[in-house]
Design an enzyme around this catalytic site. Structure first.
Site, short mmCIF file in Angstrom:
data_model
loop_
_atom_site.label_atom_id
_atom_site.label_comp_id
_atom_site.label_asym_id
_atom_site.label_seq_id
_atom_site.Cartn_x
_atom_site.Cartn_y
_atom_site.Cartn_z
N HIS A 40 5.92 -6.22 23.84
CA HIS A 40 6.24 -5.74 22.44
C HIS A 40 7.33 -6.82 21.96
CE1 HIS A 40 7.41 -3.04 19.20
NE2 HIS A 40 8.33 -3.91 19.23
N GLU A 41 8.30 -7.63 22.80
CA GLU A 41 9.23 -8.30 22.22
C GLU A 41 8.77 -9.69 22.28
OE1 GLU A 41 11.71 -7.32 20.83
OE2 GLU A 41 11.59 -5.17 21.43
N HIS A 56 7.17 -10.34 19.30
CA HIS A 56 7.89 -10.80 18.34
C HIS A 56 8.38 -12.31 18.49
CE1 HIS A 56 8.67 -6.98 16.09
NE2 HIS A 56 9.18 -6.36 17.14
N HIS A 110 5.61 -14.53 17.46
CA HIS A 110 5.58 -14.51 15.81
C HIS A 110 6.34 -15.69 15.16
CE1 HIS A 110 5.26 -11.68 12.08
NE2 HIS A 110 4.57 -12.59 11.85
ZN ZN Z 1 9.64 -4.26 17.58
#
Ligand code: ZN
Length: 628
Positions: free
Chosen positions: A419-420, A423, A426
């Site tokens: 998940h991280e 980010h 991104h």
């Molecule tokens: Zn998040």
């Protein structure tokens, strides 16, 4: 999840906190926490990549200090010329670019060991400099708004450099109808402390005053409940422990019921007041307008979920059957159905699995995350005094991203990394492509980048195991994630909508009426199989999210968008992959709805939501088949 307001405040410099819902349940209970010096350097992040020495930090601090008076020179003069406007906006970018670096470095340093007073001081200094910087730039937006449109168009036409700022300026201008006179704005601003009071009181009750009782754990040891332990106990395979945790935790709130009802009512009243003051038709419209999200997106979500609750009911029935219970209670909805398949995943194995799982995103993406894994981005293990909870990623425009973990070898934490890392990538792609002004991400799109990675990891895990128990464990995990991130968030969203409407209609909102509304919604979502206990509806009074108006619906929409995108990528759709990678590069150079549309997902249509529900249904069917 617990610190939404902090999340929102920090989003400005791009901190994203994990919201895989079970992550907070999996904190290590080990007593021997190592010292930071015990950890191998390859498992620690390299903050020296931002500032090699403290002197360099001081140098940048002085730079910002010197830029502030320069900024004030533009005050009252933005309507004079396009050139002046451009220079002011460029100065603003330089100022924040350095300010972010100072603030991020101090914050990351502090989380290494929150007890160190020198780090606390650094953070404090960065925070007060940031407040001064905010004050210094506060004239810019109102002054741009005050420039008559034809003149502004002329500025942009004649001053080439201003074309870059077109979207930034458009975003300010579209707020024109909801911006008041300077005197009125000042009155609204000065009511800030007053408006924060409901949430402050709620925080005091929830984090300072409340005393949670003790319960006996699985071994019969007396354990004092905390919020974290409560969630952990709700996963216990010992039903007595789950029930006690649920009953005792809720009962701690009983002495505060009327107060909590009043604070919630005050919080909603605040939203209604600001929406009316800013000439919006409703508090919902006001909240969504911040990111230019049409109300239809919100309405689609609720309507589609509401009319498709059967898959959820089916899953609940399946739970009841697998757990062999005569009566299913709310505390039976969180226990893993195949606990014997629970696995340990060492950190290095987790990285290898994630690299394989993200292969559908292309060779370059995988090479880039590998480089991230090996370049001092991640601080892996829990150490004495370390902050940051289950994990987050953070960073600034002028450095690579950083990821904090307190890795504990669980599946949850492997998902935290995926998940991280979403980010991180991104921001990595955005920072490489966009100018500083568009290097941020709205929550609406930010979480798509992280959840897409989770979806790919989930798909990989389910497909790559032949072991039936493990497959069931993954399926159960996936379904519970979907339940927690999609259905539960829609449930919260409906409650928020109902209490705001009640207030807008001039009706009283009390502890009793809030609980009644929430009870009805609970009954609707859980269906006939769940026996609701008398304190189940107290949850509506103890969630911090209800103090940030209309925020949680974005968890559900991000999930839906990520599912739509990941399905297409998994089908090998090359065009979908290219469009997704473009989204990662786009930052906030356009409005979130447009960015997602460009990436192939139309959130104004019910399709992504329906697809999410369809996926949930398929997973439940698959699980049922495997269980036979
Ligand atoms: Zn998040």
């Amino acid at each position: 999840m617990k610190k939404t307001s902090r999340i929102l405040a920090l989003l400005i410099v791009g901190l994203f906190v994990v919201f895989t819902f079970t992550n907070i349940l999996a904190q290590s209970t080990s007593t021997a926490i190592p010292q930071r010096s015990d950890i191998d350097a390859k498992y620690k992040w390299r903050l020296e990549d931002i500032f090699a020495t403290d002197q360099l930090w001081e140098g940048d601090f002085s730079k910002v200090d010197a830029l502030l008076p320069k900024m004030t020179e533009f005050k009252g003069r933005l309507s004079e010329s396009g050139r002046g406007l451009l220079e002011c906006l460029q100065l603003q970018d330089s100022l924040w670019n350095i300010m972010d670096r100072l603030f991020v470095y101090a914050g990351l340093h502090l989380d290494e060991d929150t007890r160190v007073s020198a780090s606390q001081e650094l953070t404090g200094r960065a925070a007060s400099l940031r407040t001064r910087a905010r004050q210094a730039v506060s004239f810019i937006d109102p002054e741009i708004l005050a420039i008559p449109q034809p003149k502004l168009d002329e500025f942009i036409k004649s001053e080439n450099g201003l074309k870059l700022y077109q979207h930034y300026i458009d975003n300010i201008i579209r707020m024109r109808a909801h911006t008041l006179s300077p005197e009125e704005e000042e009155i609204l601003a000065s009511a800030g402390d007053l408006a924060d009071a409901p949430e402050n009181v709620w925080n005091m009750i929830n984090y300072a005053d409340i005393k949670y009782p003790s319960i006996k754990d699985e071994q019969g040891n007396e354990v004092q409940l905390s919020e974290e332990r409560y969630y952990k106990f709700l996963e216990s395979t010992d039903r007595r422990v789950r029930k006690d945790a649920s009953d005792f935790f809720s009962s701690a709130y009983l002495p505060y019921l009327n107060t909590l009802g009043a604070t919630l009512s005050g919080g909603v009243a605040k939203d209604v007041f600001y929406a009316k003051a800013r000439k919006y038709n409703s508090s919902l419209e006001a909240a969504l307008d911040q990111s230019n999200i049409p109300v239809s997106v919100f309405e689609n979500l609720i309507k589609s979920a509401d009319t498709n609750l059967d898959p959820l009911y089916k899953y609940i029935s399946l739970r009841k059957k697998v757990l062999k219970l005569d009566e299913l209670h709310k505390y039976d909805l969180t226990v893993p159905l195949v606990p014997e398949a629970k696995m340990e995943i060492p950190y290095d194995s987790a990285l290898t699995i994630i690299e394989s799982a993200l292969a559908p995103l292309g060779k370059q993406y995988v090479a880039d995350i590998k480089a991230g894994f090996n370049s001092g981005w991640i601080d892996v293990y829990e150490t004495e005094g370390k902050g940051g909870g289950a994990g987050y990623s953070w960073g600034c425009y002028s450095s690579h991203r950083y990821m904090l973990l307190n890795y504990n070898n669980t599946l949850d934490h492997m998902f935290t990394i995926a998940h991280e890392m979403g980010h991180c990538m991104h921001s990595y792609y955005t920072n490489r492509t966009q100018p500083y002004i568009y290097s941020g991400h709205a929550t609406f799109t930010a979480e798509v980048a992280s959840i897409t990675n989770e979806m790919l990891l989930m798909d990989y895990l389910i497909k790559s195991t032949q072991d039936k128990a493990k497959k069931l464990y993954f399926l159960n995990y996936y379904i519970d994630q979907l339940d927690g991130t999609f259905y539960t968030q829609v449930m919260f969203t409906e409650f928020e909508k109902a209490i705001h409407e009640k207030k807008e209609n001039g009706d009283a909102l009390t502890s009793a009426s809030s609980r009644e509304i929430y009870s009805d919604i609970l009954r609707k979502f859980y269906g006939p199989e769940v026996v609701l206990d008398s304190l189940d509806d107290l949850r509506c009074l103890r969630l911090s999210h209800f103090y940030t108006d209309f925020y949680v619906y974005q968890y559900a929409t991000s999930y839906a968008a990520a599912i739509a995108i990941s399905r297409k990528i998994l089908e090998g759709n090359k065009e979908a992959l290219d469009r997704y990678l473009k989204l990662l590069e786009a930052g906030d150079s356009d409005y979130p709805i447009n960015l997602l549309k460009n990436a192939g997902v139309d959130m104004t249509s019910p399709e992504p939501i329906n697809e999410t529900i369809k996926l949930f249904s398929t997973l439940v069917d698959e699980m049922e088949k495997l269980l036979q």
